[in-house]
Design an enzyme around this catalytic site. Structure first.
Site, PDB file in Angstrom:
ATOM      1  N   GLY A  15     -61.019 -27.122   8.923  1.00  0.00           N
ATOM      2  CA  GLY A  15     -61.819 -27.410   9.857  1.00  0.00           C
ATOM      3  C   GLY A  15     -62.379 -26.014  10.319  1.00  0.00           C
ATOM      4  O   GLY A  15     -62.660 -25.161   9.462  1.00  0.00           O
ATOM      5  N   ASN A  16     -62.954 -25.814  11.559  1.00  0.00           N
ATOM      6  CA  ASN A  16     -63.612 -24.753  11.830  1.00  0.00           C
ATOM      7  C   ASN A  16     -62.907 -23.452  11.699  1.00  0.00           C
ATOM      8  O   ASN A  16     -63.323 -22.547  11.307  1.00  0.00           O
ATOM      9  CB  ASN A  16     -64.055 -24.962  13.461  1.00  0.00           C
ATOM     10  CG  ASN A  16     -64.645 -23.684  14.142  1.00  0.00           C
ATOM     11  OD1 ASN A  16     -65.603 -23.089  13.398  1.00  0.00           O
ATOM     12  ND2 ASN A  16     -64.166 -23.197  15.120  1.00  0.00           N
ATOM     13  N   GLY A  52     -60.179 -22.836   9.708  1.00  0.00           N
ATOM     14  CA  GLY A  52     -59.896 -22.463   8.246  1.00  0.00           C
ATOM     15  C   GLY A  52     -60.981 -22.031   7.670  1.00  0.00           C
ATOM     16  O   GLY A  52     -60.997 -21.206   6.643  1.00  0.00           O
ATOM     17  N   TYR A  53     -62.189 -22.771   7.815  1.00  0.00           N
ATOM     18  CA  TYR A  53     -63.406 -22.355   7.136  1.00  0.00           C
ATOM     19  C   TYR A  53     -63.815 -20.948   7.442  1.00  0.00           C
ATOM     20  O   TYR A  53     -64.010 -20.164   6.752  1.00  0.00           O
ATOM     21  CB  TYR A  53     -64.435 -23.186   7.592  1.00  0.00           C
ATOM     22  CG  TYR A  53     -65.869 -22.682   7.244  1.00  0.00           C
ATOM     23  CD1 TYR A  53     -66.203 -22.393   5.954  1.00  0.00           C
ATOM     24  CD2 TYR A  53     -66.986 -22.141   8.134  1.00  0.00           C
ATOM     25  CE1 TYR A  53     -67.379 -21.775   5.393  1.00  0.00           C
ATOM     26  CE2 TYR A  53     -67.764 -21.517   7.814  1.00  0.00           C
ATOM     27  CZ  TYR A  53     -68.242 -21.239   6.461  1.00  0.00           C
ATOM     28  OH  TYR A  53     -69.363 -20.541   6.076  1.00  0.00           O
ATOM     29  N   GLY A  83     -56.021 -26.643   5.516  1.00  0.00           N
ATOM     30  CA  GLY A  83     -56.717 -27.214   6.804  1.00  0.00           C
ATOM     31  C   GLY A  83     -58.169 -26.500   6.663  1.00  0.00           C
ATOM     32  O   GLY A  83     -58.146 -25.266   6.642  1.00  0.00           O
ATOM     33  N   LYS A 112     -52.790 -26.211  29.325  1.00  0.00           N
ATOM     34  CA  LYS A 112     -53.329 -27.350  28.079  1.00  0.00           C
ATOM     35  C   LYS A 112     -53.577 -28.429  28.660  1.00  0.00           C
ATOM     36  O   LYS A 112     -53.022 -29.013  29.768  1.00  0.00           O
ATOM     37  CB  LYS A 112     -52.302 -27.332  27.167  1.00  0.00           C
ATOM     38  CG  LYS A 112     -52.593 -27.598  25.779  1.00  0.00           C
ATOM     39  CD  LYS A 112     -53.350 -26.241  25.191  1.00  0.00           C
ATOM     40  CE  LYS A 112     -53.941 -26.499  23.791  1.00  0.00           C
ATOM     41  NZ  LYS A 112     -53.890 -25.179  23.150  1.00  0.00           N
TER      42      LYS A 112
HETATM   43  N1  GLU Z   1     -57.278 -24.073  22.008  1.00  0.00           N
HETATM   44  C1  GLU Z   1     -57.272 -22.589  21.739  1.00  0.00           C
HETATM   45  C2  GLU Z   1     -55.978 -22.167  21.553  1.00  0.00           C
HETATM   46  O1  GLU Z   1     -55.044 -22.862  21.512  1.00  0.00           O
HETATM   47  C3  GLU Z   1     -58.308 -21.765  22.556  1.00  0.00           C
HETATM   48  C4  GLU Z   1     -58.151 -21.782  23.917  1.00  0.00           C
HETATM   49  C5  GLU Z   1     -58.968 -21.329  24.942  1.00  0.00           C
HETATM   50  O2  GLU Z   1     -59.979 -20.704  24.448  1.00  0.00           O
HETATM   51  O3  GLU Z   1     -58.744 -21.195  26.110  1.00  0.00           O
HETATM   52  O4  GLU Z   1     -55.734 -21.063  21.732  1.00  0.00           O
END
Ligand code: GLU
Length: 417
Positions: free
Chosen positions: A215-216, A218-219, A213, A103
């Site tokens: 956003g993308n 939730g929608y 929520g 991350k």
């Molecule tokens: N940020 C998203 C997650 O937490 C997607 C991660 C990704 O596609 O690598 O799963």
């Protein structure tokens, strides 16, 4: 300050113990492989400069290249990034895709930056982590506060630095720059795919849903759920919460959100945020930031099923309270895995240079999630544990199968990091 990583890790160590795995056996999973902190120089539009803190945490690559999003948030700290990287390792293992977990985090409120400032910051972040990433080492993606355009800048910067067009180094890109059709909808739709399995396991229809929520994620969940006949009885964003027992139209809510920045205005009655969470509904979808349901409000939850579309939406303590109340929590590492599964298909399309239709991608995502959800239920039934523990156990089994053959994090290229 709660230590998120430690809390998640002790939960996982408990799941390991149920498989007879000692903390020793879990070995390298107890700590990230690599944590890199960077200072990103940012020149503002007015000519002033500031240094923005950022991180890339690579948790495990036992099952494949590190994989995970980059979060832009003013309060993000290294502990959050470590925790989210660990969740990515588990998530990729639960849905059985050949990735490890990582991350990124950048400590900034992206809404305070102009578009060109955001572009410079995104490119600056890539310049700092470039030696660590790549299509076969670590593949970043969007997360809270970043998005398709961020990925377009990042992949462009990476391609420049590596002297070759390298779309497979990032996922979640716009379709025009090598992204996958269906990626944008995949996390929300994927949540619905998982819910289909939950419904068949319960043997009872789930008809009403409230979504926290909008956003993308939730929608898209709400769009799919309404299309498949569920009634959207409530919805919220950071400003408002609205309910309507007769059903809200996700398209109207989106319209109002785009026009005014708020979900109120698309019909329904305004209620408090806590009233929305406490609605008497079949399904409560949590698609906001971490810890919407904690010890503070867990008692008030009345839904039959809680779908954790955000990461760590339900705190560990709250999870226990909900379980005692007979509420089924569908854990984040299964419920929101649709995004990274679509990322996996984006990566494979980039590597092969051949692109699929949206319907193809979404049906492949659905198949993967159906299998993963059934696998998690099977572990739950075999070991009589809750779904979170079952998902963790499944992930650990898959990770442990790879670990004996795994030496270490790949060497870095000879630069100073
Ligand atoms: N940020 C998203 C997650 O937490 C997607 C991660 C990704 O596609 O690598 O799963």
């Amino acid at each position: 300050m709660t230590k998120l990583f430690e809390t998640t890790w002790s939960d996982i160590a408990r799941a390991g113990a149920r498989l007879g795995l000692t903390t020793d056996a879990l070995g390298s999973l107890a700590e990230p492989s690599r944590i890199v902190e960077v200072g990103i120089p940012l020149t503002k539009d007015d000519g002033t400069t500031q240094t923005v803190r950022g991180w890339r945490v690579q948790h495990s690559n036992a099952r494949g290249p590190f994989k995970g999003g980059v979060r832009f948030h003013p309060h993000v700290q290294v502990d959050d990034v470590k925790n989210l990287a660990l969740l990515m390792t588990l998530k990729c293992a639960v849905v059985d895709i050949p990735f490890g977990g990582a991350k990124g985090g950048v400590s900034i409120d992206p809404r305070t930056l102009s578009r060109s400032e955001l572009e410079r910051l995104s490119r600056g972040y890539v310049r700092q982590i470039e030696p660590l990433i790549g299509p076969w080492t670590d593949i970043p993606a969007p997360d809270v506060g970043s998005g398709e355009e961020t990925m377009a800048w990042m992949v462009d910067e990476y391609s420049m630095l590596s002297h070759s067009f390298t779309p497979a180094a990032f996922t979640g890109k716009p379709v025009a720059t090598g992204g996958s059709r269906g990626r944008r909808a995949a996390t929300g739709y994927g949540g619905f795919d998982v819910l289909e399995v939950v419904q068949s396991e319960l043997g009872a229809p789930l008809k009403r849903v409230a979504v926290e929520g909008f956003g993308n994620v939730g929608y898209h969940f709400a769009e799919k759920a309404a299309e498949q006949g569920m009634t959207l009885v409530g919805v919220s964003d950071i400003h408002d919460a609205v309910t309507n027992p007769g059903g809200l139209d996700p398209a109207q809510v989106l319209k109002s959100k785009l026009a005014t920045g708020r979900v109120a205005g698309a019909g329904g009655h305004e209620v408090s945020h806590s009233a929305l969470l406490a609605m008497d509904t079949d399904v409560l979808v949590l698609a906001a930031i971490e810890h919407s349901v904690t010890a503070r409000n867990a008692d008030s939850i009345r839904a039959k099923v809680v779908l954790e579309l955000g990461n760590n939406s339900v705190s560990a303590e709250a999870g226990e309270t909900l379980a005692k109340k007979g509420i089924l929590v569908i854990p984040d590492i299964l419920a929101n895995a649709g995004g990274v599964v679509a990322s996996y298909f984006e990566w494979t399309q980039n590597l092969q240079g051949y692109y699929w239709t949206e319907a193809d991608v979404l049906s492949k995502v659905r198949d993967k999630l159906h299998v993963a959800a059934r696998d998690v239920f099977a572990v739950r039934d075999e070991h009589t544990v809750n779904l979170r523990t079952a998902a963790q156990m499944l992930a650990l089994e898959r990770l442990m199968a790879a670990m004996p053959h795994h030496a270490a994090t790949p060497r870095l290229t000879p630069v100073n990091v």
